[in-house]
Design a protein around this motif. Structure first.
Motif, PDB file in Angstrom:
ATOM      1  N   UNK A   9       0.812  -1.214   0.000  1.00 14.50           N
ATOM      2  CA  UNK A   9       0.000   0.000   0.000  1.00 14.50           C
ATOM      3  C   UNK A   9       0.844   1.261   0.000  1.00 14.50           C
ATOM      4  N   UNK A  10       1.890   1.281   0.807  1.00 15.56           N
ATOM      5  CA  UNK A  10       2.774   2.447   0.833  1.00 15.56           C
ATOM      6  C   UNK A  10       3.545   2.597  -0.471  1.00 15.56           C
ATOM      7  N   UNK A  11       3.969   1.484  -1.051  1.00 15.14           N
ATOM      8  CA  UNK A  11       4.715   1.539  -2.308  1.00 15.14           C
ATOM      9  C   UNK A  11       3.838   2.018  -3.462  1.00 15.14           C
ATOM     10  N   UNK A  12       2.566   1.691  -3.440  1.00 15.10           N
ATOM     11  CA  UNK A  12       1.666   2.028  -4.543  1.00 15.10           C
ATOM     12  C   UNK A  12       0.915   3.338  -4.311  1.00 15.10           C
ATOM     13  N   UNK A  13       1.262   4.068  -3.279  1.00 20.60           N
ATOM     14  CA  UNK A  13       0.534   5.284  -2.931  1.00 20.60           C
ATOM     15  C   UNK A  13       0.535   6.306  -4.072  1.00 20.60           C
ATOM     16  N   UNK A  14       1.680   6.587  -4.666  1.00 19.84           N
ATOM     17  CA  UNK A  14       1.740   7.563  -5.760  1.00 19.84           C
ATOM     18  C   UNK A  14       0.976   7.080  -6.983  1.00 19.84           C
ATOM     19  N   UNK A  15       1.099   5.804  -7.298  1.00 17.74           N
ATOM     20  CA  UNK A  15       0.406   5.244  -8.460  1.00 17.74           C
ATOM     21  C   UNK A  15      -1.096   5.335  -8.274  1.00 17.74           C
ATOM     22  N   UNK A  16      -1.565   4.980  -7.104  1.00 18.90           N
ATOM     23  CA  UNK A  16      -3.007   5.059  -6.836  1.00 18.90           C
ATOM     24  C   UNK A  16      -3.484   6.503  -6.840  1.00 18.90           C
ATOM     25  N   UNK A  17      -2.662   7.419  -6.326  1.00 20.64           N
ATOM     26  CA  UNK A  17      -3.015   8.842  -6.366  1.00 20.64           C
ATOM     27  C   UNK A  17      -3.155   9.351  -7.788  1.00 20.64           C
TER      28      UNK A  17
END
Length: 102
Positions: A23-31
């Motif tokens: 979840x932390x690693x994908x935070x920018x992608x999801x944003x």
């Protein structure tokens, strides 16, 4: 079966840690993905619009060429591509210089 219970607890704890890391690693992608949905749904900026926005190199005036779910492609006066992540675009103040004709 106490052994099975201990194994289940360890697996559950491991999966929890992995999900937090992912979840932390994908935070920018999801944003960027959520911002892309907002751009597509609300249509604040359309393909063909000429916009000005602030960048690390200063104010950039460019024409919108492509809006995807992750990024927006602009082309400036020198015909250089400016690729902007949608989360940055959504958090910036944008001056629409010219609206595309629909």
């Amino acid at each position: 079966m106490p052994e099975l219970r201990a194994l289940g607890t360890a697996l559950l704890a491991g999966v929890s840690v992995v999900s937090v890391v992912v979840g932390l690693a994908a935070q920018n992608t999801l944003g960027n993905l959520i911002a892309g949905f907002s751009l597509v749904l609300y249509r604040q900026v359309r393909v063909g619009d000429t916009v000005s926005l602030d960048s690390p190199k200063g104010m950039v005036t460019a024409r919108v060429e492509l809006i995807s779910l992750g990024f927006t492609v602009l082309r400036d006066e020198q015909q250089q591509e400016v690729i902007v992540p949608n989360s940055v675009l959504m958090n910036s103040t944008i001056l629409r210089v010219a609206r595309s004709s629909d």
